[in-house]
Design an enzyme around this catalytic site. Structure first.
Site, PDB file in Angstrom:
ATOM      1  CG  ASN A  85      28.072  55.112  61.913  1.00 20.10           C
ATOM      2  OD1 ASN A  85      28.395  54.963  60.738  1.00 20.10           O
ATOM      3  ND2 ASN A  85      28.886  55.626  62.809  1.00 20.10           N
ATOM      4  NE  ARG A 419      33.919  47.808  53.076  1.00 14.76           N
ATOM      5  CZ  ARG A 419      32.722  47.241  53.102  1.00 14.76           C
ATOM      6  NH1 ARG A 419      31.937  47.344  52.049  1.00 14.76           N
ATOM      7  NH2 ARG A 419      32.303  46.582  54.160  1.00 14.76           N
ATOM      8  NE  ARG A 449      27.051  43.100  56.460  1.00 15.62           N
ATOM      9  CZ  ARG A 449      27.530  42.698  57.636  1.00 15.62           C
ATOM     10  NH1 ARG A 449      28.030  43.568  58.471  1.00 15.62           N
ATOM     11  NH2 ARG A 449      27.527  41.424  57.952  1.00 15.62           N
ATOM     12  CG  HIS A 479      38.699  41.846  55.983  1.00 14.92           C
ATOM     13  ND1 HIS A 479      39.409  42.353  57.056  1.00 14.92           N
ATOM     14  CD2 HIS A 479      37.813  42.821  55.642  1.00 14.92           C
ATOM     15  CE1 HIS A 479      38.977  43.563  57.355  1.00 14.92           C
ATOM     16  NE2 HIS A 479      38.012  43.882  56.518  1.00 14.92           N
ATOM     17  CE1 TYR A 512      36.508  55.488  56.384  1.00 13.23           C
ATOM     18  CE2 TYR A 512      37.048  53.173  56.035  1.00 13.23           C
ATOM     19  CZ  TYR A 512      36.112  54.197  56.071  1.00 13.23           C
ATOM     20  OH  TYR A 512      34.807  53.920  55.793  1.00 13.23           O
ATOM     21  NE  ARG A 608      35.977  52.497  64.445  1.00 12.68           N
ATOM     22  CZ  ARG A 608      36.021  51.833  63.304  1.00 12.68           C
ATOM     23  NH1 ARG A 608      36.983  52.070  62.460  1.00 12.68           N
ATOM     24  NH2 ARG A 608      35.120  50.914  63.020  1.00 12.68           N
ATOM     25  CG  HIS A 636      40.147  51.081  59.157  1.00 10.88           C
ATOM     26  ND1 HIS A 636      40.809  50.357  58.173  1.00 10.88           N
ATOM     27  CD2 HIS A 636      38.940  50.499  59.289  1.00 10.88           C
ATOM     28  CE1 HIS A 636      40.023  49.397  57.721  1.00 10.88           C
ATOM     29  NE2 HIS A 636      38.884  49.450  58.393  1.00 10.88           N
TER      30      HIS A 636
END
Length: 737
Positions: A85, A419, A449, A479, A512, A608, A636
């Site tokens: 991270n 993704r 990304r 997205h 997630y 979060r 998530h």
């Protein structure tokens, strides 16, 4: 002593930083001791800095490594996740702040802080956190792992047999591909790739050509493993003895410089700006992105990690070469590339040191064994299905697409991919559908990304199979998580849709927490159809009836719903808001929540990570409570709950967080959960999180987070464990709780 409880407080061109409408911080009205109602929402004291809040989340992740309730390797994993991270934080967020300064485009956030002040605080806090990280590693985790038979051997611990094996490994595996670089006018300082393990070597003496430069650089090729497992036969039967590549190179560095006197060898790693900068007006987005990917590894330097025993003159030399200063150097007591140790968590055969496995649940009407599985489309035709991953399986979503690919009555499939993973069953099914002659259209977001290269390869594979692939809209990342299946049923055309809060990634669906809605609601699926048309074609903004979609109606829709709760409270009707998201930075949403709090709306925010809203300010946000959940799974889900007065409550799930980039610069969807049983279920599961007293942290008005604990006589409550107990089957569940 380790600190256990209190914490401290992506693209720079698409920053979530917002200005304060030109009002200098010194002119902002200070917080009164007991204001009746605050009307000036520009006061920077009402907000928390976005970047420092982000760093505080990473610190909460690090503190999981101290949680003795977790299995040992899971604590180790959290320590390494903190490293990962922090890498991305420097590559993107810190790099963006530096870029603002370099280009004289400094932006002042809602909190009144400019990038130079923020960078100073980041440096101070991040160095404190990194020091704690290595303290936890060296004083707690490594000794505990050693007791469990997982040893990372130092050079002075190696037996003669091990030394001989390592010497052979060095000569056969390392030396043939490593390229030491002596520094002189003919060998300038090399261009080092982002996050590459390197060594700076101090030399004395002259080489074969009479050169006496005194210094060399050794880049360690990425093809070399950073941790080497030693064979059992040289470890007295132990099968979990490891040695670091850095130790192997240190031990044999003199063999790379024959005849020279080695005065010192010190590892270091450079972090670079890894954000991609694509112009809005490009002729071919894929080609432009490929060009940018080639340069990503060599962006501007933003951080230097170096061994803490490296002499200051060598540190200063490196800083000068990279254009950095003392605030940018992090001296560490251990390996500089901790993330590469993650393989130990994933490959080690120590089941008692990891979380117990579980079998995700299945909705009623479907079977977990695929050979007995009913047709998902047939079940969705009868009722909406809501899945909560990873507690419930992601397989029904995959099966829905797989069955559609083989169904002769299915005419077309449309899907977004953000993704998906290198080996994606979803992509396999789309390829099969295209080869079966169905109309397959896929919106691949190639700018996701760090997944750009993989997504380009997926796009090529789909195109080769005959699918129509588009890359969304230039300037707006796609997205949204949507899948639409068009099926002929008799004389009618029926649409089926999947809408989700997370990606079409089977691996993430195990790690997630996300919601999936499977539906054939005619209005909702028609809305999805219209959005796909907008993504693949051209025209004015489409009108949708049930969905909110960014960048058009989502922000306004959420603000309208918040304002409705405000009005309900003023009219004496029931009024409550619960929002569960990953980040909250958008100023209009925050101000709407402030006004709702002032009207008496009870507001619970489960955020979060990043949160710029400061709770607990009298007359402004005293009715707002904010908590963060950090547990076994990465939270998530994005959920927006509104009490809605005397009517049925309103529940929405979304792919979007309350951030500028999501609401203004991305294609996002927010979809209603209209079945009241399913909506009640979502509300109940939200309450699990609001009563969690073991994995939750409460945001205080001073910007710090305090860990919630059960008070005397109170039961321990863990939201994720309750969901596992309710929705999944835990294998070999421990009896401690």
């Amino acid at each position: 002593m380790f600190r256990r409880e209190r914490g401290h407080m992506d693209n720079p061109q698409q920053s979530d930083v917002q200005d304060t409408q030109g009002q200098p911080p010194e002119l902002a009205e200070p917080i009164a001791s007991k204001p009746s109602k605050v009307s000036d929402y520009q006061n920077p004291d009402y907000y928390i800095n976005r970047e420092l809040s982000h760093l505080a989340f990473n610190f909460r992740v690090l503190q999981q490594a101290l949680n003795e309730e977790y299995p040992l390797l899971e604590r180790f994993r959290f320590l390494l996740i903190f490293s990962s991270n922090l890498d991305e934080y420097f590559e993107i967020r810190v790099a963006g702040l530096m870029q603002q300064i370099d280009f004289s485009r400094e932006q002042v956030g809602l909190d009144g802080m400019g990038p130079q002040q923020v960078l100073k605080e980041i440096s101070q806090k991040a160095k404190e956190y990194v020091e704690l990280q290595y303290q936890i590693l060296n004083e707690s985790l490594l000794p505990s792992l050693r007791k469990e038979g997982i040893r990372f051997l130092r050079r002075n611990e190696l037996s003669e047999k091990q030394q001989a094996w390592i010497k052979r490994f060095f000569y056969h595996e390392v030396m043939p591909i490593i390229s030491p670089i002596g520094l002189d006018p003919a060998h300038p300082f090399p261009r080092l790739a982002n996050k590459l393990l390197c060594f700076i070597v101090s030399l004395e003496g002259k080489d074969a050509f009479g050169r006496d430069t005194g210094m060399a650089i050794i880049p360690a090729p990425r093809s070399l493993p950073r941790i080497v497992k030693l064979p059992e036969d040289i470890c007295d039967g132990r099968d979990n003895d490891y040695v670091f590549l850095s130790s192997i190179i240190h031990r044999h560095v003199s063999d790379l410089f024959p005849g020279m006197d080695i005065k010192g060898c010190y590892q270091f790693r450079l972090t670079r700006n890894s954000d991609l900068d694509l112009e809005d007006e490009v002729e071919d987005l894929a080609k432009a992105l490929q060009g940018e990917l080639l340069s990503r590894r060599y962006g501007k330097a933003v951080r230097l990690e170096v061994a803490d025993n490296c002499p200051q003159p060598l540190v200063d030399f490196l800083l000068n070469e990279f254009g950095l200063n003392n605030e940018d150097v992090y001296q560490v007591s251990g390996p500089v590339n901790l993330t590469r140790m993650m393989s130990i968590c994933d490959t080690n055969d120590k089941p008692d040191l990891v979380f117990p496995p579980f079998t995700p649940g299945y909705p009623k009407g479907l079977h977990s064994k695929r050979k007995h599985s009913n047709n998902v489309l047939d079940l969705v035709a009868k009722q909406d299905i809501l899945l909560h991953h990873p507690f419930e399986s992601f397989t029904p979503v995959v099966d829905m697409l797989r069955q559609a690919a083989k169904d002769p009555d299915v005419l077309a499939i449309r899907q977004t991919l953000y993704r998906t993973g290198a080996r994606s069953e979803m992509v396999d099914a789309l390829v099969e559908a295209a080869r079966q002659g169905k109309e397959v259209t896929v919106v691949v977001e190639i700018r996701a990304r760090f997944d750009e290269e993989e997504n380009l390869a997926l796009a090529r594979r789909l195109q080769e199979a005959g699918a129509v692939v588009v890359y969304g809209v230039v300037g707006y990342k796609t997205h949204a998580k949507m899948m639409l299946i068009v099926r002929r049923e008799g004389r009618q055309i029926q649409r089926y849709a999947h809408l989700g809060t997370g990606n079409y990634h089977a691996g993430n669906a195990r790690l997630y927490t996300d919601y999936s809605l499977l539906t054939c609601d005619k209005i909702l699926t028609n809305d999805v159809h219209k959005i796909f048309q907008q993504l693949t074609g051209m025209g004015r903004a489409v009108r949708v009836r049930k969905l909110f979609h960014a960048p058009f109606t989502l922000k306004k829709g959420l603000i309208d719903l918040i304002n409705q709760e405000t009005n309900n409270a003023k009219e004496g009707k029931p009024a409550r808001i619960i929002i569960k998201i990953n980040s909250l930075t958008e100023s209009h949403i925050i101000k709407a929540l402030f006004k709702a709090s002032q009207a008496g709306v009870e507001i619970d925010l489960i955020v979060r990570g990043i949160c710029c809203l400061r709770p607990g300010i009298e007359g402004l946000s005293e009715n707002i409570r904010i908590r963060s959940i950090v547990g076994r799974f990465l939270e998530h889900t994005r959920i927006y709950y509104f009490e809605n007065g005397d009517e049925d409550s309103l529940v929405y799930c979304s792919s979007a967080d309350a951030m500028i980039r999501n609401l203004d610069m991305r294609i996002e969807t927010c979809f209603p959960i209209e079945d009241q049983k399913l909506a009640a279920r979502v509300k109940k599961e939200l309450e699990y999180y609001l009563t969690d007293n073991t994995r939750s942290w409460q945001l205080q008005s001073d910007g710090d987070y305090e860990k919630n604990k059960p008070v005397r006589g109170q039961r321990r409550r863990n939201a994720q464990e309750r969901l596992l107990d309710t929705l999944a089957v835990i294998v070999n569940k421990p009896s401690t709780e």
